[in-house]
Write a protein that holds these residues in place. Structure first.
Motif, short mmCIF file in Angstrom:
data_model
loop_
_atom_site.label_atom_id
_atom_site.label_comp_id
_atom_site.label_asym_id
_atom_site.label_seq_id
_atom_site.Cartn_x
_atom_site.Cartn_y
_atom_site.Cartn_z
N HIS A 222 -2.53 -27.98 38.35
CA HIS A 222 -2.55 -29.36 37.87
C HIS A 222 -3.06 -30.22 39.01
O HIS A 222 -2.69 -30.00 40.16
CB HIS A 222 -1.14 -29.78 37.46
CG HIS A 222 -1.05 -31.06 36.71
ND1 HIS A 222 -1.24 -32.28 37.32
CD2 HIS A 222 -0.78 -31.31 35.40
CE1 HIS A 222 -1.09 -33.24 36.40
NE2 HIS A 222 -0.81 -32.68 35.24
N TRP B 236 -0.41 -25.85 32.11
CA TRP B 236 -1.23 -26.75 32.92
C TRP B 236 -2.67 -26.27 33.01
O TRP B 236 -3.59 -27.06 32.99
CB TRP B 236 -0.64 -26.89 34.32
CG TRP B 236 0.49 -27.87 34.40
CD1 TRP B 236 0.87 -28.78 33.46
CD2 TRP B 236 1.39 -28.06 35.50
NE1 TRP B 236 1.95 -29.51 33.90
CE2 TRP B 236 2.28 -29.10 35.15
CE3 TRP B 236 1.51 -27.43 36.73
CZ2 TRP B 236 3.28 -29.54 36.00
CZ3 TRP B 236 2.52 -27.88 37.58
CH2 TRP B 236 3.40 -28.91 37.22
N ASP C 227 6.59 -38.67 35.94
CA ASP C 227 6.21 -38.05 34.67
C ASP C 227 6.09 -36.55 34.80
O ASP C 227 6.42 -35.80 33.86
CB ASP C 227 4.92 -38.66 34.11
CG ASP C 227 3.71 -38.45 35.00
OD1 ASP C 227 3.84 -38.50 36.24
OD2 ASP C 227 2.60 -38.25 34.45
N GLU D 64 8.10 -33.45 33.00
CA GLU D 64 7.36 -32.36 32.38
C GLU D 64 7.87 -30.99 32.84
O GLU D 64 8.05 -30.08 32.03
CB GLU D 64 5.87 -32.51 32.69
CG GLU D 64 4.97 -31.73 31.79
CD GLU D 64 3.52 -32.15 31.93
OE1 GLU D 64 2.70 -31.26 32.21
OE2 GLU D 64 3.20 -33.34 31.75
N ARG E 173 4.30 -26.22 25.20
CA ARG E 173 3.31 -27.25 24.85
C ARG E 173 3.92 -28.34 23.99
O ARG E 173 3.64 -29.53 24.16
CB ARG E 173 2.11 -26.62 24.14
CG ARG E 173 1.23 -25.83 25.06
CD ARG E 173 -0.01 -25.30 24.34
NE ARG E 173 -0.72 -24.38 25.18
CZ ARG E 173 -0.81 -23.07 24.97
NH1 ARG E 173 -0.27 -22.53 23.89
NH2 ARG E 173 -1.48 -22.30 25.81
N ARG F 225 6.03 -30.54 26.25
CA ARG F 225 5.17 -31.41 27.06
C ARG F 225 4.56 -32.51 26.21
O ARG F 225 4.56 -33.68 26.60
CB ARG F 225 4.07 -30.58 27.71
CG ARG F 225 3.12 -31.43 28.59
CD ARG F 225 1.80 -30.80 28.80
NE ARG F 225 1.14 -30.52 27.53
CZ ARG F 225 0.09 -29.74 27.40
NH1 ARG F 225 -0.42 -29.14 28.44
NH2 ARG F 225 -0.46 -29.54 26.23
N ASP F 226 4.04 -32.15 25.06
CA ASP F 226 3.39 -33.14 24.20
C ASP F 226 4.37 -34.19 23.68
O ASP F 226 4.01 -35.34 23.48
CB ASP F 226 2.69 -32.44 23.03
CG ASP F 226 1.51 -31.59 23.50
OD1 ASP F 226 1.08 -31.73 24.67
OD2 ASP F 226 1.02 -30.77 22.69
N LEU G 200 6.73 -35.48 25.36
CA LEU G 200 6.87 -36.47 26.43
C LEU G 200 5.73 -37.47 26.42
O LEU G 200 5.89 -38.62 26.82
CB LEU G 200 6.92 -35.79 27.80
CG LEU G 200 8.13 -34.95 28.10
CD1 LEU G 200 7.93 -34.20 29.41
CD2 LEU G 200 9.38 -35.80 28.16
N ARG G 201 4.56 -37.01 26.02
CA ARG G 201 3.36 -37.84 26.05
C ARG G 201 3.17 -38.66 24.78
O ARG G 201 2.33 -39.56 24.76
CB ARG G 201 2.13 -36.97 26.26
CG ARG G 201 2.15 -36.25 27.59
CD ARG G 201 0.98 -35.35 27.73
NE ARG G 201 0.98 -34.68 29.03
CZ ARG G 201 0.11 -33.77 29.38
NH1 ARG G 201 -0.85 -33.42 28.56
NH2 ARG G 201 0.17 -33.21 30.56
#
Length: 148
Positions: A43, A72, A98, A102, A137, A140-141, A143-144
């Motif tokens: 990353h 990542w 952030d 993650e 995934r 993670r998604d 969080l976004r």
């Protein structure tokens, strides 16, 4: 507060205060991974510090770190990570908030899937890896995703 994250081989995470002194940072990384550390970059805003000889020393596979690195990188990595790892920002910086979230979310997703394996038999290794990556995934998604 400046922090980095330690990811244990069992998948647990701990936020560690990140010292201002470079020597102290090196000592924290070495203590965190349990020996000399290799750097792994998956990353642009994070560095994984992994045990430099984990496989040869027969340290346990760190599924959470393998999944995190795979997510990542955007591919299923063909090799694992062994033992405890530390996650920092690039160039010996602290990890952005952030990315701390993650790392924790992905590690928690991996732990949840592993717990499900206790009650549900695995279909095969490929399916197990795919299930881990999908769960990570999704975590993670989430969080976004924008909140309503």
């Amino acid at each position: 507060m400046s922090v980095v994250v330690r990811v244990d081989a069992e998948g647990g995470t701990a936020m560690m205060p990140w010292p201002a002194d470079e020597l102290e940072r090196g000592l924290l990384i070495r203590a965190g991974v349990g020996g000399s550390a290799d750097l792994a970059v998956y990353h642009r805003r994070a560095v994984l510090h992994v045990h430099g000889n984990g496989l040869a020393e027969r340290l346990p596979l760190n599924l959470a770190v393998w999944v995190l690195a795979s997510v990542w990188r955007g591919i299923e990595l063909p090799y694992g990570s062994y033992g405890t790892a530390m996650v920092t920002g690039p160039q010996s910086e602290a990890l952005d908030t952030d990315l701390v979230a993650e790392v924790q979310a992905v590690s928690a997703a991996v732990a949840e899937v592993r717990a499900e394996w206790q009650d549900r038999p695995l279909v095969g290794e490929g399916a197990a890896r795919a299930g881990l990556l999908v769960a990570a995934r999704h975590a993670r998604d989430a969080l976004r995703a924008p909140t309503a």
